[in-house]
Design a protein around this motif. Structure first.
Motif, PDB file in Angstrom:
ATOM      1  N   ALA A 248       0.645  -3.735   7.911  1.00 15.79           N
ATOM      2  CA  ALA A 248      -0.104  -4.521   6.923  1.00 15.79           C
ATOM      3  C   ALA A 248      -1.320  -3.730   6.472  1.00 15.79           C
ATOM      4  O   ALA A 248      -1.955  -3.034   7.263  1.00 15.79           O
ATOM      5  CB  ALA A 248      -0.521  -5.857   7.520  1.00 15.79           C
ATOM      6  N   GLY A 249      -1.632  -3.823   5.190  1.00 18.11           N
ATOM      7  CA  GLY A 249      -2.799  -3.142   4.656  1.00 18.11           C
ATOM      8  C   GLY A 249      -2.688  -2.983   3.155  1.00 18.11           C
ATOM      9  O   GLY A 249      -1.901  -3.687   2.503  1.00 18.11           O
ATOM     10  N   THR A 250      -3.464  -2.058   2.616  1.00 19.81           N
ATOM     11  CA  THR A 250      -3.452  -1.794   1.180  1.00 19.81           C
ATOM     12  C   THR A 250      -3.331  -0.299   0.929  1.00 19.81           C
ATOM     13  O   THR A 250      -3.644   0.512   1.790  1.00 19.81           O
ATOM     14  CB  THR A 250      -4.742  -2.304   0.493  1.00 19.81           C
TER      15      THR A 250
ATOM     16  N   THR B  81      -4.421   2.584  -2.047  1.00 24.48           N
ATOM     17  CA  THR B  81      -5.146   2.910  -3.272  1.00 24.48           C
ATOM     18  C   THR B  81      -4.549   4.205  -3.804  1.00 24.48           C
ATOM     19  O   THR B  81      -4.382   5.172  -3.071  1.00 24.48           O
ATOM     20  CB  THR B  81      -6.654   3.089  -3.001  1.00 24.48           C
TER      21      THR B  81
ATOM     22  N   ASN C 221      -7.254  -1.133  -8.603  1.00 26.63           N
ATOM     23  CA  ASN C 221      -7.562  -1.838  -7.364  1.00 26.63           C
ATOM     24  C   ASN C 221      -6.530  -1.514  -6.289  1.00 26.63           C
ATOM     25  O   ASN C 221      -5.387  -1.168  -6.606  1.00 26.63           O
ATOM     26  CB  ASN C 221      -7.580  -3.350  -7.617  1.00 26.63           C
TER      27      ASN C 221
ATOM     28  N   VAL D 255      -3.564  -1.912  -3.728  1.00 27.28           N
ATOM     29  CA  VAL D 255      -2.327  -2.686  -3.831  1.00 27.28           C
ATOM     30  C   VAL D 255      -1.879  -3.060  -2.421  1.00 27.28           C
ATOM     31  O   VAL D 255      -1.847  -2.205  -1.530  1.00 27.28           O
ATOM     32  CB  VAL D 255      -1.226  -1.857  -4.532  1.00 27.28           C
ATOM     33  N   THR D 256      -1.534  -4.330  -2.219  1.00 24.05           N
ATOM     34  CA  THR D 256      -1.091  -4.806  -0.910  1.00 24.05           C
ATOM     35  C   THR D 256       0.267  -4.207  -0.548  1.00 24.05           C
ATOM     36  O   THR D 256       1.176  -4.169  -1.375  1.00 24.05           O
ATOM     37  CB  THR D 256      -1.003  -6.347  -0.907  1.00 24.05           C
ATOM     38  N   VAL D 257       0.388  -3.754   0.696  1.00 22.42           N
ATOM     39  CA  VAL D 257       1.655  -3.216   1.197  1.00 22.42           C
ATOM     40  C   VAL D 257       2.568  -4.389   1.521  1.00 22.42           C
ATOM     41  O   VAL D 257       2.171  -5.334   2.188  1.00 22.42           O
ATOM     42  CB  VAL D 257       1.433  -2.347   2.458  1.00 22.42           C
ATOM     43  N   SER D 258       3.791  -4.329   1.021  1.00 18.92           N
ATOM     44  CA  SER D 258       4.789  -5.368   1.276  1.00 18.92           C
ATOM     45  C   SER D 258       6.076  -4.679   1.728  1.00 18.92           C
ATOM     46  O   SER D 258       6.588  -3.810   1.011  1.00 18.92           O
ATOM     47  CB  SER D 258       5.031  -6.190   0.001  1.00 18.92           C
TER      48      SER D 258
ATOM     49  N   ALA E 282       4.054  -0.034  -1.434  1.00 16.63           N
ATOM     50  CA  ALA E 282       3.112  -0.530  -2.442  1.00 16.63           C
ATOM     51  C   ALA E 282       3.422   0.201  -3.739  1.00 16.63           C
ATOM     52  O   ALA E 282       3.699   1.403  -3.724  1.00 16.63           O
ATOM     53  CB  ALA E 282       1.669  -0.279  -2.015  1.00 16.63           C
TER      54      ALA E 282
ATOM     55  N   THR F  61      -4.852  -3.119   7.720  1.00 17.40           N
ATOM     56  CA  THR F  61      -5.561  -4.379   7.947  1.00 17.40           C
ATOM     57  C   THR F  61      -6.124  -4.390   9.361  1.00 17.40           C
ATOM     58  O   THR F  61      -7.202  -4.925   9.594  1.00 17.40           O
ATOM     59  CB  THR F  61      -4.597  -5.569   7.757  1.00 17.40           C
TER      60      THR F  61
END
Length: 158
Positions: free
Chosen positions: A76-78, A80, A90, A92-95, A99, A120
């Motif tokens: 989980a995290g983002t 850039t 901005n 982007v959320t990892v799914s 991402a 996260t």
């Protein structure tokens, strides 16, 4: 012998009460103090928005380009996305470990694109940055047309 040692420690903890619980907590905390976060790997793929699964190395200025970062292990995290050191938007959320960012804001030239993962839970997963991907952005083609017609003279009085 191992089972006997556990039984002995358990009986000592029961007799010492909350002091023993505190000591046990401190022992566990100290044993975990040297623990390190799981390493992550971020990879970057560059494709056209119309065909994101196809990797590209050239795009025309203004074309919508899709950047896809894959984080391994999936954490989980983002992410850039960057052109050199300039953020492309901005985080982007990892799914499901990936991402994606679509952008048409890449300048003409040879941008150096990277993706940076921020977890996260940094105590569990380490941040990572992808290797740079080169993309050549060419000038957009233009078309100029010319229409030729007659200009009618204004009516004149006789």
């Amino acid at each position: 012998m191992h089972k006997e040692a556990i039984t002995t420690v358990t009986s000592i903890l029961k007799s010492w009460g909350s002091l023993a619980t505190l000591l046990l907590f401190l022992m566990v905390a100290l044993s975990n103090a040297g623990a390190t976060a799981t390493a992550t790997t971020t990879t970057l793929k560059v494709g056209l928005t119309t065909a994101p699964a196809t990797a590209i190395t050239t795009a025309a200025y203004g074309a919508s380009v899709t950047l896809t970062a894959t984080v391994s292990p999936a954490a989980a995290g983002t992410v850039t996305f960057y052109n050199n050191t300039v953020s492309l938007g901005n985080p982007v959320t990892v799914s499901s470990g990936a991402a994606t960012l679509a952008t048409a804001a890449l300048p003409v030239g040879a941008p150096s694109l990277t993706a940076a993962f921020t977890p996260t839970t940094p105590a569990s997963y380490a941040a990572s940055t992808s290797a740079a991907k080169a993309l050549t952005v060419t000038q957009a083609t233009t078309t100029t047309t010319l229409a030729v017609g007659l200009t009618t003279a204004p009516a004149t009085a006789i």
